[in-house]
Scaffold this active site. Structure first.
Site, short mmCIF file in Angstrom:
data_model
loop_
_atom_site.label_atom_id
_atom_site.label_comp_id
_atom_site.label_asym_id
_atom_site.label_seq_id
_atom_site.Cartn_x
_atom_site.Cartn_y
_atom_site.Cartn_z
N TYR A 95 0.80 -1.24 0.00
CA TYR A 95 0.00 0.00 0.00
C TYR A 95 0.83 1.28 0.00
O TYR A 95 0.51 2.22 -0.74
CB TYR A 95 -1.00 -0.03 1.17
CG TYR A 95 -2.20 -0.89 0.84
CD1 TYR A 95 -3.29 -0.34 0.16
CD2 TYR A 95 -2.22 -2.25 1.15
CE1 TYR A 95 -4.38 -1.13 -0.17
CE2 TYR A 95 -3.31 -3.03 0.83
CZ TYR A 95 -4.39 -2.47 0.16
OH TYR A 95 -5.47 -3.26 -0.19
N GLU A 137 -8.73 -6.66 4.83
CA GLU A 137 -7.99 -7.79 4.26
C GLU A 137 -7.31 -8.63 5.35
O GLU A 137 -7.23 -9.86 5.23
CB GLU A 137 -6.97 -7.28 3.23
CG GLU A 137 -7.67 -6.80 1.97
CD GLU A 137 -6.83 -5.88 1.10
OE1 GLU A 137 -5.59 -5.82 1.29
OE2 GLU A 137 -7.41 -5.20 0.22
#
Length: 393
Positions: A95, A137
């Site tokens: 990310y 997630e």
């Protein structure tokens, strides 16, 4: 938490993102892969080549900007994308890399219009959105890992059977190479298959619906062979031509939000086009096994008889059901296509409809179901590949 000033800046730039979004995301992916070519092991090259991934990311960024005051509004989309991320093996450390190159792409495309103030606001907003994804997630990875016979990321599976279902679709029966059983899954879910094709530099991952009701010891996927010169066809051609019984492929744990509700007995219609029949086979078999008195309609559209898969399976499952209507349409023949009138005559408006197939087919079917009174909550659908916006949605 984001300050009100940050929210205001992000919202005010939403129209700019709508205008330049695909350009920004195209620059983003180009620069990202130049700096981090290893990420090509994760991303779908065909979707990159066709611009689908770029458009999808642009839509997601725009949606985040519009809903920055109430990010819970985009939670369903976050969950759907998170399922795909988990199935692909996206990790928290990816990310910050994505955030860095997204901000650089905004600056490169917008130039002086992307002031330090705007970039700082977007950096803060991206951090909040990334944290949301990472949190969702993490829960999904935990659930996948801790379930019976579960695992994270990819695990070797052996092809134990390979069965031709039609002129273009072949089923692959997969069992864990370590001899263990497989986790339970919900009808409609998919797995990712990862292969390293000889001559290719990077691994390729494709997602395939599980095409039979849950079995304790195996998965079944049913793969449509795409054209050899189609970028989408690289993996399917390899599976059809080169992967044989006894060979090994890598597989992720089941994922996905396109799920049959097995707790109800209200009428249900399964409406599919082409290879969109694959999740419907898992759902139909499950209804036959679990709620055989449930009223069922099974409508399928294929180009011609040679391309219509699972005829014998459909007959077998139908025989176990007390109230079922099935019909196959051949768009290249006298039966023609599934029209609104046909849907109206078959589908019970008080029940649920599940739709899967090529995008134009799905848009047509969903539009017709809405016309005669089915609500959003009653219509369930899933697109192949990156989520695309439905017109009229």
């Amino acid at each position: 938490m984001l300050t009100q000033e940050t929210r205001d800046i992000v919202k005010s730039t939403a129209p700019v993102l709508a205008e330049h979004g695909t350009t920004i995301t195209t620059v983003f992916y180009r620069n990202l892969f130049e700096a981090h070519p290893e990420l090509l092991n994760v991303f779908n090259h065909a979707n990159q080549a066709q611009g689908r991934q770029q458009a999808t990311l642009a839509n997601a960024v725009y949606a985040a900007a519009v809903h920055i005051d109430n990010l819970e509004n985009i939670l369903p989309a976050v969950v759907q994308i998170a399922h795909k991320h988990v199935s692909l093996g996206i990790k928290p450390e990816h990310y910050p890399i994505v955030g860095e190159f997204l901000l650089k792409a905004i600056k490169e495309v917008l130039g002086d219009a992307a002031t330090d103030e705007i970039l700082s606001a977007w950096e803060a907003a991206y951090g909040v959105i990334a944290d949301a994804f990472i949190g969702v997630e993490d829960s999904m990875y935990k659930e996948a890992r801790e379930q019976d016979n579960g695992w994270n990321f990819f695990k070797p599976f052996t092809v134990v059977r390979k069965v031709q279902e039609s002129g273009s679709i072949t089923s692959f029966y997969l069992k864990p190479a370590d001899g263990s059983n497989v986790p339970d899954y919900k009808p409609g879910q998919y797995i990712s298959v990862r292969v390293l094709i000889p001559g290719e530099q990077y691994t390729m991952i494709r997602q395939y619906s599980l095409s039979q009701a849950p079995k304790p010891d195996e998965f079944r996927i049913s793969v449509k062979r795409e054209e050899t010169n189609d970028p989408n066809g690289v993996v399917s051609v390899y599976l059809h031509n080169e992967v044989n019984e006894g060979d090994t492929v890598e597989v992720s744990a089941p994922a996905g939000e396109f799920l049959l509700d097995t707790s109800v007995t209200t009428p249900v219609a399964f409406i599919s086009g082409g290879v969109g029949i694959t999740p419907m086979m898992s759902m139909l078999e499950t209804v036959a096994n679990v709620t055989p008195d449930r009223p069922v309609v099974f409508l399928h559209s294929a180009r011609n008889e040679s391309l219509a898969a699972f005829g014998k399976d459909i007959e077998k499952h139908a025989a176990a059901l007390s109230n079922i209507k099935t019909r196959t349409f051949y768009s290249g023949g006298p039966d023609g296509v599934i029209t609104g009138e046909i849907l109206k005559s078959y589908v019970d408006v008080t029940g649920d409809a599940y739709v899967c197939g090529p995008v134009p087919f799905m848009e047509a079917m969903i539009g017709e179901l809405r016309k005669f009174g089915m609500t959003e909550a009653q219509i369930h659908y899933e697109f192949f590949g990156p989520a695309l916006q439905l017109s009229n949605a």
